[in-house]
Design a protein around this motif. Sequence first.
Motif, PDB file in Angstrom:
ATOM      1  N   GLU A 234       0.830  -1.201   0.000  1.00 27.60           N
ATOM      2  CA  GLU A 234       0.000   0.000   0.000  1.00 27.60           C
ATOM      3  C   GLU A 234       0.867   1.254   0.000  1.00 27.60           C
ATOM      4  N   ASN A 235       1.838   1.298   0.894  1.00 25.40           N
ATOM      5  CA  ASN A 235       2.674   2.493   1.035  1.00 25.40           C
ATOM      6  C   ASN A 235       3.601   2.695  -0.157  1.00 25.40           C
ATOM      7  N   SER A 236       4.087   1.611  -0.726  1.00 21.86           N
ATOM      8  CA  SER A 236       5.083   1.722  -1.789  1.00 21.86           C
ATOM      9  C   SER A 236       4.466   1.890  -3.173  1.00 21.86           C
ATOM     10  N   PHE A 237       3.320   1.261  -3.407  1.00 16.36           N
ATOM     11  CA  PHE A 237       2.767   1.227  -4.758  1.00 16.36           C
ATOM     12  C   PHE A 237       1.337   1.753  -4.863  1.00 16.36           C
ATOM     13  N   ASP A 238       0.756   2.153  -3.734  1.00 18.25           N
ATOM     14  CA  ASP A 238      -0.612   2.677  -3.757  1.00 18.25           C
ATOM     15  C   ASP A 238      -1.598   1.642  -4.296  1.00 18.25           C
ATOM     16  N   ILE A 239      -1.347   0.385  -3.972  1.00 19.24           N
ATOM     17  CA  ILE A 239      -2.194  -0.730  -4.381  1.00 19.24           C
ATOM     18  C   ILE A 239      -2.700  -1.432  -3.122  1.00 19.24           C
ATOM     19  N   TYR A 240      -4.000  -1.747  -3.116  1.00 20.05           N
ATOM     20  CA  TYR A 240      -4.643  -2.277  -1.919  1.00 20.05           C
ATOM     21  C   TYR A 240      -5.118  -3.707  -2.174  1.00 20.05           C
ATOM     22  N   LEU A 241      -4.325  -4.644  -1.701  1.00 16.94           N
ATOM     23  CA  LEU A 241      -4.618  -6.057  -1.885  1.00 16.94           C
ATOM     24  C   LEU A 241      -5.255  -6.621  -0.631  1.00 16.94           C
ATOM     25  N   ASP A 242      -6.050  -7.660  -0.801  1.00 15.69           N
ATOM     26  CA  ASP A 242      -6.570  -8.360   0.369  1.00 15.69           C
ATOM     27  C   ASP A 242      -5.761  -9.644   0.574  1.00 15.69           C
ATOM     28  N   GLU A 243      -6.122 -10.430   1.565  1.00 16.34           N
ATOM     29  CA  GLU A 243      -5.337 -11.606   1.922  1.00 16.34           C
ATOM     30  C   GLU A 243      -5.263 -12.616   0.782  1.00 16.34           C
ATOM     31  N   ASP A 244      -6.363 -12.824   0.090  1.00 17.18           N
ATOM     32  CA  ASP A 244      -6.356 -13.780  -1.019  1.00 17.18           C
ATOM     33  C   ASP A 244      -5.425 -13.324  -2.137  1.00 17.18           C
ATOM     34  N   ASP A 245      -5.408 -12.013  -2.400  1.00 16.08           N
ATOM     35  CA  ASP A 245      -4.493 -11.483  -3.415  1.00 16.08           C
ATOM     36  C   ASP A 245      -3.045 -11.775  -3.035  1.00 16.08           C
ATOM     37  N   MET A 246      -2.721 -11.525  -1.776  1.00 15.38           N
ATOM     38  CA  MET A 246      -1.348 -11.713  -1.323  1.00 15.38           C
ATOM     39  C   MET A 246      -0.932 -13.177  -1.414  1.00 15.38           C
ATOM     40  N   LEU A 247      -1.799 -14.062  -0.999  1.00 17.58           N
ATOM     41  CA  LEU A 247      -1.471 -15.481  -1.027  1.00 17.58           C
ATOM     42  C   LEU A 247      -1.288 -15.971  -2.461  1.00 17.58           C
ATOM     43  N   LYS A 248      -2.038 -15.388  -3.390  1.00 15.15           N
ATOM     44  CA  LYS A 248      -1.849 -15.736  -4.798  1.00 15.15           C
ATOM     45  C   LYS A 248      -0.475 -15.261  -5.268  1.00 15.15           C
ATOM     46  N   MET A 249      -0.062 -14.076  -4.827  1.00 21.84           N
ATOM     47  CA  MET A 249       1.254 -13.581  -5.209  1.00 21.84           C
ATOM     48  C   MET A 249       2.338 -14.480  -4.643  1.00 21.84           C
ATOM     49  N   TYR A 250       2.192 -14.885  -3.368  1.00 21.24           N
ATOM     50  CA  TYR A 250       3.163 -15.805  -2.771  1.00 21.24           C
ATOM     51  C   TYR A 250       3.299 -17.066  -3.623  1.00 21.24           C
ATOM     52  N   SER A 251       2.126 -17.580  -4.026  1.00 24.63           N
ATOM     53  CA  SER A 251       2.123 -18.833  -4.794  1.00 24.63           C
ATOM     54  C   SER A 251       2.710 -18.639  -6.188  1.00 24.63           C
ATOM     55  N   ASP A 252       2.280 -17.572  -6.871  1.00 22.44           N
ATOM     56  CA  ASP A 252       2.731 -17.340  -8.247  1.00 22.44           C
ATOM     57  C   ASP A 252       4.234 -17.100  -8.330  1.00 22.44           C
ATOM     58  N   LEU A 253       4.771 -16.402  -7.317  1.00 23.10           N
ATOM     59  CA  LEU A 253       6.188 -16.036  -7.353  1.00 23.10           C
ATOM     60  C   LEU A 253       7.079 -16.983  -6.555  1.00 23.10           C
ATOM     61  N   GLY A 254       6.464 -17.984  -5.905  1.00 24.80           N
ATOM     62  CA  GLY A 254       7.248 -18.914  -5.100  1.00 24.80           C
ATOM     63  C   GLY A 254       7.994 -18.208  -3.978  1.00 24.80           C
ATOM     64  N   MET A 255       7.357 -17.215  -3.374  1.00 26.86           N
ATOM     65  CA  MET A 255       8.025 -16.404  -2.360  1.00 26.86           C
ATOM     66  C   MET A 255       8.194 -17.123  -1.032  1.00 26.86           C
ATOM     67  N   ASP A 256       7.254 -18.016  -0.722  1.00 25.70           N
ATOM     68  CA  ASP A 256       7.259 -18.661   0.599  1.00 25.70           C
ATOM     69  C   ASP A 256       8.066 -19.955   0.534  1.00 25.70           C
TER      70      ASP A 256
ATOM     71  N   LYS B 270      -8.282  -2.299  -7.425  1.00 21.71           N
ATOM     72  CA  LYS B 270      -7.301  -2.547  -6.373  1.00 21.71           C
ATOM     73  C   LYS B 270      -6.440  -1.304  -6.093  1.00 21.71           C
ATOM     74  N   LYS B 271      -6.523  -0.302  -6.963  1.00 23.27           N
ATOM     75  CA  LYS B 271      -5.808   0.944  -6.717  1.00 23.27           C
ATOM     76  C   LYS B 271      -6.514   1.730  -5.621  1.00 23.27           C
ATOM     77  N   SER B 272      -5.794   2.683  -5.027  1.00 22.89           N
ATOM     78  CA  SER B 272      -6.406   3.481  -3.964  1.00 22.89           C
ATOM     79  C   SER B 272      -7.529   4.350  -4.508  1.00 22.89           C
ATOM     80  N   ARG B 273      -7.455   4.612  -5.790  1.00 20.00           N
ATOM     81  CA  ARG B 273      -8.423   5.523  -6.398  1.00 20.00           C
ATOM     82  C   ARG B 273      -8.781   5.016  -7.779  1.00 20.00           C
TER      83      ARG B 273
END
Length: 430
Positions: free
Chosen positions: A142-164, A226-229
């Motif tokens: 949110e602070n860095s990119f002005d994008i507001y994701l929810d928990e499901d969005d974040m978990l998808k990113m973790y999965s897609d990028l193999g972050m975890d 998903k943007k702030s505006r």
Amino acid sequence: MAKGVFHVIVHATALLCCTVGICGETEELGTCAKDDGVDCGSRRLEVTPVITKLDGVEVGHVQDVILGGKTHQMMTLSMKPQVLEIKHFLTDEECDHMIRLAEKDGMFDSVTNTPTKSTNVKIMDMNRDTVLNLREFILTIENSFDIYLDEDDMLKMYSDLGMDANSDSKSRILKRHIVRSELRILPTFQLSYHFSADISRDELHGQDPKSVIDWLTEYVAKRPHKKSRMSRQAWLYPSKIRDKVLDGIQERVISLVGLPRILMDKNDEFQVVQYGPKGHYHAHWDSGSWTENYPCCHHLKTGSGQRCKSCRFMTVLLYLNEVEGGGATAFPIANNETFDEHSFRMSGKINLHRHCEEANLVVPAEKGKAIIWYNHHLDPTTGWVGELDSFTLHGGCGVTSGHKWIANKWILVSDDRGKDLDPNFRPNRT
């Protein structure tokens, strides 16, 4: 419900023609050329201009306001911050006319920050445990990119990028899926289940920042809400357009707010905004704090590229249509005893697409209505604009059906009284 009559209080600002050059230049003798009958007298007057506010008195107070020969009722909705409401401030014809002018001028997407190749990302490890839990990572984005994701969005990113790498989030995804699928049979107390998918410092440092930025860019391109505006806008300048209807609205606003004419003439523009389905603007402040060591944006030259802050003393918001669903203006922390920005950000309630109805004050969208609030306190020592009022945090709730049209009028005032009242200084209005 208390009811009174609003009287225009004439302060020393009525005599500013001789001291700040409302006539075009300082007059030493005689009557100003365009002073509306104010006699400057036989010698130069030394008057210190001040800024004033309308008096809301108390919540629920109603007072009559005479504008252009017509009596309007102004109601106080809140005193912390002071929020005032005037229904039927605009006629239906005036609302429709402003929309037509904006469409004719050409609408463009409202500006928001978007992911870039910048590496200036502030990691929001709020508890300083060297691990980002899910909420902290959401806040970092949110602070860095002005994008507001929810928990499901974040978990998808973790999965897609193999972050975890240690797969601790995968077990939580499975566990949460089980909890959701069993909601009908779980005891009530289990509905408050909370989980946290943690990303360690090693996992974070092992991730290519570009891959995260690319993922965010692609993800939000398909999900602009998903943007702030999420809105489109146009700017209308009465001094340039020379439209009688717009001129009349401008004069009505000037009569209402009672601020020095020189300020109002420098700030004659209206921002007309259209919100479509899912259109919103998450909780934000219209102005910046004097503690921020940046100049006011309206003091900079166009194209300077210098970082700046908004300096908006007050906001007048006009609703231009009846919204089929949603679209209210929300003040999440109005009338709170205290405000802690960290706790508020961590709560996720800044997201008014999801948490609109949880706001302390929700003002429904009604065609022709005006709401007025002051983004700054007054400085009793200087008689000028003081520090930011943090309780003015507000935003536009998501449009659930149809479209929403509004017009914003901001009066730009900084902590530099001399520059704001200098008749030779024109603010940057881009």
